[in-house]
Enzyme design. Structure first.
Site, PDB file in Angstrom:
ATOM      1  N   CYS A   2      36.057  44.080  37.871  1.00 19.94           N
ATOM      2  CA  CYS A   2      35.324  44.823  36.854  1.00 19.94           C
ATOM      3  C   CYS A   2      36.020  46.170  36.649  1.00 19.94           C
ATOM      4  O   CYS A   2      36.791  46.600  37.504  1.00 19.94           O
ATOM      5  CB  CYS A   2      33.897  45.087  37.313  1.00 19.94           C
ATOM      6  SG  CYS A   2      33.025  43.597  37.787  1.00 19.94           S
ATOM      7  N   ARG A  27      40.152  43.946  32.821  1.00 14.19           N
ATOM      8  CA  ARG A  27      39.679  43.750  34.202  1.00 14.19           C
ATOM      9  C   ARG A  27      38.435  42.867  34.266  1.00 14.19           C
ATOM     10  O   ARG A  27      38.017  42.438  35.341  1.00 14.19           O
ATOM     11  CB  ARG A  27      39.346  45.106  34.827  1.00 14.19           C
ATOM     12  CG  ARG A  27      40.518  46.029  34.980  1.00 14.19           C
ATOM     13  CD  ARG A  27      40.079  47.309  35.640  1.00 14.19           C
ATOM     14  NE  ARG A  27      39.675  47.066  37.012  1.00 14.19           N
ATOM     15  CZ  ARG A  27      40.496  47.106  38.049  1.00 14.19           C
ATOM     16  NH1 ARG A  27      41.756  47.397  37.873  1.00 14.19           N
ATOM     17  NH2 ARG A  27      40.054  46.872  39.256  1.00 14.19           N
ATOM     18  N   TRP A  75      33.063  41.378  35.112  1.00  9.87           N
ATOM     19  CA  TRP A  75      33.428  39.986  35.363  1.00  9.87           C
ATOM     20  C   TRP A  75      32.368  39.491  36.335  1.00  9.87           C
ATOM     21  O   TRP A  75      32.331  39.911  37.495  1.00  9.87           O
ATOM     22  CB  TRP A  75      34.830  39.902  35.967  1.00  9.87           C
ATOM     23  CG  TRP A  75      35.324  38.506  36.147  1.00  9.87           C
ATOM     24  CD1 TRP A  75      35.970  37.747  35.204  1.00  9.87           C
ATOM     25  CD2 TRP A  75      35.255  37.703  37.323  1.00  9.87           C
ATOM     26  NE1 TRP A  75      36.285  36.514  35.736  1.00  9.87           N
ATOM     27  CE2 TRP A  75      35.855  36.456  37.031  1.00  9.87           C
ATOM     28  CE3 TRP A  75      34.732  37.895  38.599  1.00  9.87           C
ATOM     29  CZ2 TRP A  75      35.957  35.424  37.968  1.00  9.87           C
ATOM     30  CZ3 TRP A  75      34.825  36.867  39.532  1.00  9.87           C
ATOM     31  CH2 TRP A  75      35.441  35.651  39.203  1.00  9.87           C
ATOM     32  N   ASN A 101      32.048  47.641  41.309  1.00 11.98           N
ATOM     33  CA  ASN A 101      33.058  46.580  41.345  1.00 11.98           C
ATOM     34  C   ASN A 101      33.127  46.106  42.786  1.00 11.98           C
ATOM     35  O   ASN A 101      33.290  46.925  43.690  1.00 11.98           O
ATOM     36  CB  ASN A 101      34.411  47.147  40.888  1.00 11.98           C
ATOM     37  CG  ASN A 101      35.535  46.129  41.017  1.00 11.98           C
ATOM     38  OD1 ASN A 101      35.290  44.924  41.067  1.00 11.98           O
ATOM     39  ND2 ASN A 101      36.755  46.617  41.070  1.00 11.98           N
ATOM     40  N   GLY A 102      32.988  44.794  43.002  1.00 13.88           N
ATOM     41  CA  GLY A 102      33.030  44.261  44.370  1.00 13.88           C
ATOM     42  C   GLY A 102      31.851  43.345  44.611  1.00 13.88           C
ATOM     43  O   GLY A 102      31.153  42.944  43.671  1.00 13.88           O
ATOM     44  N   GLU A 484      54.283  27.452  38.254  1.00 10.54           N
ATOM     45  CA  GLU A 484      53.998  28.627  37.447  1.00 10.54           C
ATOM     46  C   GLU A 484      53.795  28.244  35.975  1.00 10.54           C
ATOM     47  O   GLU A 484      52.879  28.738  35.315  1.00 10.54           O
ATOM     48  CB  GLU A 484      55.129  29.660  37.595  1.00 10.54           C
ATOM     49  CG  GLU A 484      55.025  30.895  36.729  1.00 10.54           C
ATOM     50  CD  GLU A 484      53.753  31.712  36.977  1.00 10.54           C
ATOM     51  OE1 GLU A 484      53.003  31.424  37.907  1.00 10.54           O
ATOM     52  OE2 GLU A 484      53.524  32.635  36.164  1.00 10.54           O
ATOM     53  N   LYS A 488      50.446  28.840  33.828  1.00 12.00           N
ATOM     54  CA  LYS A 488      50.498  29.661  32.619  1.00 12.00           C
ATOM     55  C   LYS A 488      49.868  28.931  31.438  1.00 12.00           C
ATOM     56  O   LYS A 488      49.063  29.488  30.713  1.00 12.00           O
ATOM     57  CB  LYS A 488      51.969  29.987  32.329  1.00 12.00           C
ATOM     58  CG  LYS A 488      52.249  31.265  31.645  1.00 12.00           C
ATOM     59  CD  LYS A 488      52.441  32.453  32.549  1.00 12.00           C
ATOM     60  CE  LYS A 488      51.280  32.688  33.459  1.00 12.00           C
ATOM     61  NZ  LYS A 488      51.523  33.591  34.544  1.00 12.00           N
ATOM     62  N   GLU A 491      46.080  28.480  31.890  1.00 13.21           N
ATOM     63  CA  GLU A 491      45.386  29.770  31.891  1.00 13.21           C
ATOM     64  C   GLU A 491      45.146  30.314  30.476  1.00 13.21           C
ATOM     65  O   GLU A 491      44.053  30.783  30.176  1.00 13.21           O
ATOM     66  CB  GLU A 491      46.288  30.736  32.675  1.00 13.21           C
ATOM     67  CG  GLU A 491      45.796  32.116  32.892  1.00 13.21           C
ATOM     68  CD  GLU A 491      46.763  32.923  33.781  1.00 13.21           C
ATOM     69  OE1 GLU A 491      47.985  32.649  33.762  1.00 13.21           O
ATOM     70  OE2 GLU A 491      46.299  33.820  34.475  1.00 13.21           O
ATOM     71  N   LYS A 607      42.065  40.343  35.170  1.00 11.14           N
ATOM     72  CA  LYS A 607      43.426  40.648  35.604  1.00 11.14           C
ATOM     73  C   LYS A 607      43.534  40.849  37.103  1.00 11.14           C
ATOM     74  O   LYS A 607      44.429  40.344  37.761  1.00 11.14           O
ATOM     75  CB  LYS A 607      43.898  41.905  34.867  1.00 11.14           C
ATOM     76  CG  LYS A 607      45.307  42.341  35.224  1.00 11.14           C
ATOM     77  CD  LYS A 607      46.320  41.411  34.622  1.00 11.14           C
ATOM     78  CE  LYS A 607      47.744  41.799  34.924  1.00 11.14           C
ATOM     79  NZ  LYS A 607      48.650  40.658  34.709  1.00 11.14           N
TER      80      LYS A 607
HETATM   81  O1  M6R Z   1      47.715  41.097  41.350  1.00 11.71           O
HETATM   82  P1  M6R Z   1      48.185  39.873  42.046  1.00 11.71           P
HETATM   83  O2  M6R Z   1      49.635  39.585  41.830  1.00 11.71           O
HETATM   84  O3  M6R Z   1      47.847  39.874  43.512  1.00 11.71           O
HETATM   85  O4  M6R Z   1      47.369  38.692  41.390  1.00 11.71           O
HETATM   86  C1  M6R Z   1      47.460  37.381  41.867  1.00 11.71           C
HETATM   87  C2  M6R Z   1      46.899  36.404  40.884  1.00 11.71           C
HETATM   88  O5  M6R Z   1      45.546  36.680  40.640  1.00 11.71           O
HETATM   89  C3  M6R Z   1      47.653  36.407  39.549  1.00 11.71           C
HETATM   90  O6  M6R Z   1      49.005  36.139  39.736  1.00 11.71           O
HETATM   91  C4  M6R Z   1      47.064  35.342  38.603  1.00 11.71           C
HETATM   92  O7  M6R Z   1      47.305  34.076  39.101  1.00 11.71           O
HETATM   93  C5  M6R Z   1      47.649  35.523  37.203  1.00 11.71           C
HETATM   94  N1  M6R Z   1      46.598  35.673  36.250  1.00 11.71           N
HETATM   95  C6  M6R Z   1      48.452  34.378  36.731  1.00 11.71           C
HETATM   96  O8  M6R Z   1      48.977  34.609  35.459  1.00 11.71           O
END
Ligand code: M6R
Length: 612
Positions: A2, A27, A75, A101-102, A484, A488, A491, A607
């Site tokens: 959040c 976020r 979120w 947040n948490g 990956e 992608k 997602e 994010k």
């Molecule tokens: O901030 P981080 O690299 O630790 O995040 C890890 C994952 O949450 C992040 O890579 C997520 O899988 C992405 N949204 C993928 O595009």
């Protein structure tokens, strides 16, 4: 997860809060809200849905003017996305207002305690419990009430809190969720990250674990384990040197495309920071030969795309440095009693540096006696702060939820690290070392060539835009990139995708291949090319359509089997992931675009994943 924002000063709090929330919407974006203090009364407005809905609803509100306020973009964790569950959450007396947040893990027992005391709850959130608890402990001192209340909380929190009896301050508290204080001229701020504050101030202070900050318009006092200090703008604060442009889309429709296109530049910047005059320069990292000699094993731990970088890392480090590497999902590693000890180096990879599972895995590794080296994009983030060694990727602020440029920069660091280990362990010849370094340095230009031909991927995306599922197959490094590519595409475009090691498909999953199923194949490893082509023939025989990514030296053979082919520039096989992921990023972007998806803010995601 959040986004939290807070303002105290002489200007209109509402305008600042809404602008700040807009910058942090990535976020979390299922609901948003603000509380503004008018005199001695807190006015709270919140709405389910995107921030724009809140903005619209505030247009005709009379009660929103004030110089102190907090805001939140959510979120959902506890309780669905609704107006009631949106933050701020207020105590029933209306005296306390909280953004959070948490996750408060013991919120049920706290809620029962408060219910017994006669408190009534209207939301399903853990945050309402925090607001009521502070109110319960409030006698005549806001700070003392917060201090007592947070001492009862288990779990993670970044909190921004208002109290109508003490309208001259915001109180902020932090444990396991990021929170910063920004210092302005006659005004101060709190926020989950720098993005929200950059247009107002460059002076920020990152709260540390268990800190409580009392933020007034002309003074910020931090109460920490180390005692009490009044923040000194120059002595205690970090100066952020980001370019303000970095938080806008520039000429692009979406942050994701902007960030894809930035890759040659940021990749070069990251490589240049670690390779100087053709030599790896790890002086700043601080690893010693003596320590490296004591190592028997390396673990790479991360989540999501960062984990996929780790999968590439395992192949590369084992091949070059001849040391055993395990790659683990942080969410598994933290609970599996990993066989980690003083002779293990644990490498944590994270763009945000705040991912809850990765942070917990780091702490677990340290508890077991290992040292932690992190590869992080956000300077001063929790993972960076708690690591023994840190290497920063220089990707700049990444805003699209789907990572692209941070992934590429992480890859480059993993290659350089592997070469560094190989050099120190003397498992590589000088010639090979120079050859790999030269290739690495040439990658940003090769990547640029792919971006110049990006329309080819638009055409492919157009052809396959109506698919409902896709399989990504490849072997070894290609398989790692398939993971990956698959993440992608699913997602951002909501196509159901699976990544498979090409040789594994026939052990069950091939039953899902039918006429028209899209199989995306990566064939960048010369010695495995024929093997993967055989797997392609198997799926083709069952009606699959094939989109292959390879290099031009395989043109005639691949054209025999694939329906569509994309050729990446020639490069050393070991380094092909840096290039082969780019067409997959572009394909995902264009597919999402053609399917009308919300590219930068895909459904259900956020994010920075600061809850486990
Ligand atoms: O901030 P981080 O690299 O630790 O995040 C890890 C994952 O949450 C992040 O890579 C997520 O899988 C992405 N949204 C993928 O595009």
């Amino acid at each position: 997860m959040c986004g939290i924002i807070g303002y105290i000063g002489n200007n209109d709090a509402k305008a600042f809060l809404l602008d700040g929330l807009e910058k942090m919407e990535y976020r979390g974006y299922d609901s948003s809200g603000i509380s503004v203090m008018s005199g001695n009364k807190i006015h709270t407005f919140k709405k389910r849905g995107r921030l724009q809905i809140l903005r619209e609803s505030l247009k005709n509100q009379q009660d929103v003017s004030g110089f102190v306020g907090i805001g939140h973009t959510r979120w959902a964790t506890h309780g669905g996305a609704s107006d009631i569950n949106a933050h701020p959450q207020n105590s029933q007396s209306g005296r306390i207002s909280v953004v959070h947040n948490g996750i408060i893990e013991n919120y049920i027992s706290l809620k029962n305690f408060l219910l017994e005391k006669g408190f009534k709850f209207i939301s399903d959130t853990d945050t309402e419990v925090v607001a009521q608890l502070i109110d319960f402990y409030y006698k005549d001192n806001f700070f003392e009430a917060v201090k007592t209340a947070v001492s009862k909380l288990e779990g993670s929190y970044a909190l921004g809190i208002l109290c109508s009896n003490e309208p001259d301050k915001i109180i902020a508290a932090k444990k396991d969720s990021p929170l910063i204080v920004g210092i302005g001229e006659d005004e101060n701020y709190i926020a989950s990250d720098v993005t929200a504050l950059i247009s107002k101030t460059r002076k920020i202070y990152r709260l540390e674990e268990n800190d409580i900050a009392v933020v007034k318009k002309d003074k910020v006092t931090i109460y920490s384990n180390a005692g009490k200090k009044v923040l000194d703008r120059d002595k205690d604060c970090t100066t952020i040197d980001w370019d303000i442009e970095s938080v806008g889309k520039g000429n692009y429709d979406h942050f994701m495309m902007k960030e894809i296109m930035q890759q040659p530049k940021v990749l070069k910047k990251t490589i240049d920071s670690l390779i100087k005059n053709g030599k790896i320069d790890f002086l700043d990292v601080g690893l010693t030969d003596e320590y490296l000699k004591s190592l028997s094993k390396i673990f790479i731990v991360a989540c999501g795309s960062a984990y996929h970088v780790g999968v590439v890392g395992r192949y590369v480090v084992e091949k070059l440095a001849k040391i055993s590497v395990e790659v683990e999902l942080a969410s598994e590693f933290r609970y599996k009693e990993p066989l980690v000890d003083e002779s293990s180096l644990v490498i944590v990879i994270s763009q945000s540096g705040e991912t809850a599972d990765s942070l917990a895995a780091l702490r677990e590794a340290k508890k077991l006696g290992a040292k932690v080296l992190s590869i992080v994009n956000v300077v001063g983030s929790s993972i960076a702060n708690e690591s023994d060694y840190v290497i920063y990727t220089l990707a700049g602020q990444e805003i699209a939820v789907a990572t692209t440029k941070a992934y590429s920069c992480q890859l480059s660091v993993v290659y350089i690290l592997a070469l560094y280990f190989a050099e120190r362990f003397k498992s590589i010849s000088d010639d090979d070392l120079s050859k790999y370094i030269a290739e690495l340095i040439s990658l940003p230009d090769k990547l640029e060539l792919i971006l110049q031909q990006k329309d080819e991927l638009l055409e492919i995306a157009q052809k396959y835009k109506d698919i409902s599922c896709a399989f990504f197959i490849g072997r070894t490094l290609d398989y790692a990139v398939c993971m990956e590519g698959s993440l992608k595409l699913k997602e951002v475009s909501y196509v159901h995708c699976e990544a498979y090691a090409a040789g594994e498909l026939k052990h069950g999953t091939i039953s899902l291949i039918e006429k028209g199923t899209l199989v995306i194949a990566l064939l960048t490893q010369d010695e495995l090319f024929d093997k993967t082509v055989s797997n392609l023939r198997e799926v083709k025989a069952r009606g699959a359509r094939i989109f292959a990514i390879t290099t031009a030296n395989h043109r005639s053979k691949i054209n025999e089997v694939a329906d569509d082919v994309y050729f990446i520039p020639e490069c050393l096989n070991l380094m092909s992931p840096v290039l082969s992921v780019i067409p997959l990023q572009l394909l995902s972007y264009y597919s999402a675009f053609l399917r009308g998806c919300d590219i930068d803010k895909p459904r259900n995601l956020a994010k920075s994943v600061t809850v486990e």
